[in-house]
Design an enzyme around this catalytic site. Structure first.
Site, PDB file in Angstrom:
ATOM      1  N   TYR A 168      19.770  37.616  23.914  1.00  0.00           N
ATOM      2  CA  TYR A 168      20.620  37.120  22.816  1.00  0.00           C
ATOM      3  C   TYR A 168      19.978  37.498  21.476  1.00  0.00           C
ATOM      4  O   TYR A 168      20.605  38.132  20.630  1.00  0.00           O
ATOM      5  CB  TYR A 168      20.818  35.599  22.907  1.00  0.00           C
ATOM      6  N   SER A 172      20.684  35.175  13.290  1.00  0.00           N
ATOM      7  CA  SER A 172      20.034  33.947  13.739  1.00  0.00           C
ATOM      8  C   SER A 172      18.538  34.009  13.502  1.00  0.00           C
ATOM      9  O   SER A 172      17.937  35.081  13.563  1.00  0.00           O
ATOM     10  CB  SER A 172      20.311  33.756  15.239  1.00  0.00           C
ATOM     11  N   LYS A 222      20.964  40.413  18.361  1.00  0.00           N
ATOM     12  CA  LYS A 222      21.053  40.201  16.912  1.00  0.00           C
ATOM     13  C   LYS A 222      20.154  41.206  16.178  1.00  0.00           C
ATOM     14  O   LYS A 222      20.535  41.780  15.162  1.00  0.00           O
ATOM     15  CB  LYS A 222      20.632  38.769  16.554  1.00  0.00           C
TER      16      LYS A 222
HETATM   17  C1  WQD Z   1      16.053  22.598  19.648  1.00  0.00           C
HETATM   18  C2  WQD Z   1      14.844  21.788  20.089  1.00  0.00           C
HETATM   19  C3  WQD Z   1      14.120  22.314  22.316  1.00  0.00           C
HETATM   20  C4  WQD Z   1      17.734  20.740  24.286  1.00  0.00           C
HETATM   21  C5  WQD Z   1      18.730  28.006  19.808  1.00  0.00           C
HETATM   22  C6  WQD Z   1      18.863  29.491  19.608  1.00  0.00           C
HETATM   23  C7  WQD Z   1      19.211  29.791  18.181  1.00  0.00           C
HETATM   24  C8  WQD Z   1      20.435  29.006  17.764  1.00  0.00           C
HETATM   25  C9  WQD Z   1      20.211  27.525  17.989  1.00  0.00           C
HETATM   26  C10 WQD Z   1      22.352  30.416  18.039  1.00  0.00           C
HETATM   27  C11 WQD Z   1      13.819  22.613  20.862  1.00  0.00           C
HETATM   28  C12 WQD Z   1      14.616  20.874  22.234  1.00  0.00           C
HETATM   29  C13 WQD Z   1      16.801  21.142  23.348  1.00  0.00           C
HETATM   30  C14 WQD Z   1      17.424  19.703  25.181  1.00  0.00           C
HETATM   31  C15 WQD Z   1      15.268  19.482  24.146  1.00  0.00           C
HETATM   32  N1  WQD Z   1      21.556  29.430  18.487  1.00  0.00           N
HETATM   33  N2  WQD Z   1      15.594  20.504  23.270  1.00  0.00           N
HETATM   34  N3  WQD Z   1      16.184  19.101  25.078  1.00  0.00           N
HETATM   35  O1  WQD Z   1      16.264  26.599  20.967  1.00  0.00           O
HETATM   36  O2  WQD Z   1      15.790  25.981  18.536  1.00  0.00           O
HETATM   37  O3  WQD Z   1      17.657  27.529  19.047  1.00  0.00           O
HETATM   38  O4  WQD Z   1      19.916  27.368  19.395  1.00  0.00           O
HETATM   39  O5  WQD Z   1      22.306  31.000  16.996  1.00  0.00           O
HETATM   40  O6  WQD Z   1      19.469  31.166  18.054  1.00  0.00           O
HETATM   41  O7  WQD Z   1      17.602  30.089  19.868  1.00  0.00           O
HETATM   42  O8  WQD Z   1      17.858  25.137  19.654  1.00  0.00           O
HETATM   43  O9  WQD Z   1      18.995  23.014  20.131  1.00  0.00           O
HETATM   44  O10 WQD Z   1      18.316  24.514  22.073  1.00  0.00           O
HETATM   45  O11 WQD Z   1      16.560  23.297  20.801  1.00  0.00           O
HETATM   46  O12 WQD Z   1      14.156  18.916  24.060  1.00  0.00           O
HETATM   47  O13 WQD Z   1      18.222  19.298  26.075  1.00  0.00           O
HETATM   48  O14 WQD Z   1      15.268  20.759  20.995  1.00  0.00           O
HETATM   49  O15 WQD Z   1      12.950  22.420  23.137  1.00  0.00           O
HETATM   50  O16 WQD Z   1      12.521  22.119  20.525  1.00  0.00           O
HETATM   51  P1  WQD Z   1      16.768  26.308  19.605  1.00  0.00           P
HETATM   52  P2  WQD Z   1      18.011  23.976  20.729  1.00  0.00           P
END
Ligand code: WQD
Length: 345
Positions: A148, A124, A152
Site C-alpha cells: 500500500y 499518506s 503511494k
Molecule cells: C493507529 C495506532 C496501532 C488498531 C494506517 C496506514 C496509514 C493510514 C492510516 C491510509 C497504531 C494501534 C490499531 C487496533 C491498535 N491509512 N491499533 N489496535 O497503522 O498508524 O496507519 O492507517 O492512508 O497509511 O498506515 O493507523 O489506525 O491502524 O493504527 O492498537 O485495533 O493504533 O498499533 O499504534 P496506522 P491505525
C-alpha cells in the site's frame, strides 16, 4: 470551478465534497462503490443543500473517463479513489498496484488528453516508513514497508516525473499537489457522514467506536512496550474536516496565478501525537461508554511513533488543523451513535 472527485463517496472523499461545495466549487463525483455507499453522497447533499452529478464507474476504465470528461467541463481533479488497508495490501499486492498505481496512470492519461492540468493526489504519511525522528517534514526520505505504502511512493514518483518532463516543454502543463495524510479520524459535525469501514476495521478509531456502540467486544491494543510515554503506539490524528479543508486550500494554491506549475508536497497533520491509551480515554470521556481493552503483541509492520511537522502547509497554504482531540472524539461518537450500522440502515 468544476472539480472531479474520484472516490468521492468514500470517507475522506465525501468530507472533501462537503468542503468543496461549501467553498463555492461545483463537483462531479466518480466512484465504483467498491468500498463506499452511494448514501454518503445523498448525505453530502443533505448537509450542503446542493445536488451534483455522480458517475458510478471505475477510474481504471479509460472509456468511462472519456465519457466523463466529454460530458462535464472539469477544471481540476481530487484523486481519492484507491485501496488503503496496509494488511490487505500485503495479501493482494497486484490488486493494490492495479488500483492505486495503474488507476492513477489511466486518470493522468485522460487528464492530459482533455487538457486538465490540476491534480490533487491523496498520499499518506506511510510513505515515510519508520521515520528517522519526529516531527516529520516533507523532505524526509521515503521508504515504504508494504505494498500500500509502496503504491503511494510509486505514484508520487510518477507525478514528479510528469512535471520533470514538463520542464523540457515550452509551456508546462502539470500543476500537482501531493498531500500526505497522517491519521484521519472523526466525522462531519452533523453526524450525517463518517467512516463506515467494510467488515472489521483495521484502523484504531473506527474499531474503538464499534466497541463503544456495542458491535465489537473489546479493543486489542497492539503492543504495550514501545519506547513511548505509556508504551503504546503514538500517531498524529487529524480531524477529517481539517483534512478536507486542507485540500481546498491546496486547490486554491494550485489555481492561484502566482503559483508556478510543478509538483508540490505537503504534510497534513496536526503536529501532535497521541497514544492508543490516550485515544481510548478520550473516547470514553466523549461517549460516556467504557472501552474494554487488552494489550496484545505488536502488529507486524507497525512503527512506535509518527507525527507531522505541518509548518510547510501552514506557511504555504495558509492552512492549520483547528479541531482538537475531544472534537475528533465527539464528532466520531455523534456519527456512530446516530448510525450504528453506518450507511446501511
Ligand atoms: C493507529 C495506532 C496501532 C488498531 C494506517 C496506514 C496509514 C493510514 C492510516 C491510509 C497504531 C494501534 C490499531 C487496533 C491498535 N491509512 N491499533 N489496535 O497503522 O498508524 O496507519 O492507517 O492512508 O497509511 O498506515 O493507523 O489506525 O491502524 O493504527 O492498537 O485495533 O493504533 O498499533 O499504534 P496506522 P491505525
Amino acid at each position: 470551478m468544476a472539480v472531479l472527485v474520484t472516490g468521492g463517496a468514500g470517507y475522506i472523499g465525501s468530507h472533501a465534497c462537503v468542503a468543496l461545495i461549501q467553498s463555492g466549487h461545483n463537483i462531479v463525483v466518480l466512484d465504483n462503490l467498491s468500498n463506499s455507499c452511494r448514501a454518503s453522497l445523498e448525505q453530502v447533499s443533505e448537509i450542503t443543500g446542493v445536488k451534483f452529478p455522480v458517475v458510478i464507474d471505475d477510474v481504471n476504465d479509460r472509456a468511462a473517463l472519456d465519457r466523463l470528461f466529454t460530458a462535464y467541463q472539469i477544471d481540476a481533479v481530487m484523486h481519492f479513489a484507491g485501496m488503503k488497508a496496509v494488511g490487505e495490501s500485503c495479501e493482494l499486492p497486484l490488486t493494490y498496484y492495479r488500483n492505486n498505481v495503474a488507476g492513477t496512470l489511466t486518470l493522468c492519461e485522460a487528464m492530459k488528453d482533455y487538457g486538465v492540468r490540476t491534480l490533487i493526489f491523496s498520499s499518506s504519511a506511510t510513505v515515510y516508513g519508520e521515520p528517522l525522528s519526529n516531527p516529520i517534514t516533507e523532505d524526509f526520505p521515503v521508504h515504504a514497508t508494504n505494498p500500500y505504502g509502496q503504491s503511494k511512493v510509486m505514484v508520487e514518483q510518477v507525478l514528479h516525473d510528469l512535471v520533470q518532463a514538463d520542464a523540457l516543454a515550452a509551456v508546462p502543463f502539470w500543476n500537482i499537489a501531493i498531500l500526505r495524510y497522517f491519521n484521519p479520524v472523526g466525522a462531519h459535525a452533523s453526524g450525517k457522514i463518517g467512516e463506515d469501514p467494510l467488515g472489521i476495521p483495521n484502523n484504531l478509531l473506527p474499531f474503538i467506536s464499534l466497541v463503544a456502540v456495542g458491535k465489537l467486544k473489546e479493543l486489542s491494543v497492539f503492543g504495550g512496550s514501545y519506547p513511548t510515554p505509556d508504551g503504546t503506539g503514538v500517531r498524529d490524528y487529524i480531524h477529517v474536516m481539517d483534512l478536507a479543508e486542507g485540500h481546498v486550500k491546496a486547490l486554491d494554491k494550485l489555481t492561484d496565478e502566482k503559483t508556478s506549475s510543478g509538483c508540490h508536497t505537503w504534510n497534513l497533520g496536526t503536529g501532535n501525537g497521541y497514544s492508543v491509551l490516550e485515544m481510548v480515554s478520550a473516547f470514553e470521556a466523549a461517549s460516556g461508554r467504557p472501552i474494554p481493552y487488552k494489550i496484545v503483541d505488536c502488529r507486524p509492520g507497525d512503527i512506535a511513533e509518527c507525527w507531522a511537522d505541518p509548518s510547510k502547509a501552514e506557511s504555504e497554504l495558509g492552512w492549520k488543523a483547528t479541531r482538537g482531540l475531544m472534537e475528533m472524539m465527539e464528532d466520531t461518537w455523534r456519527w456512530q451513535s446516530q448510525n450504528p450500522n453506518g450507511f446501511s440502515k
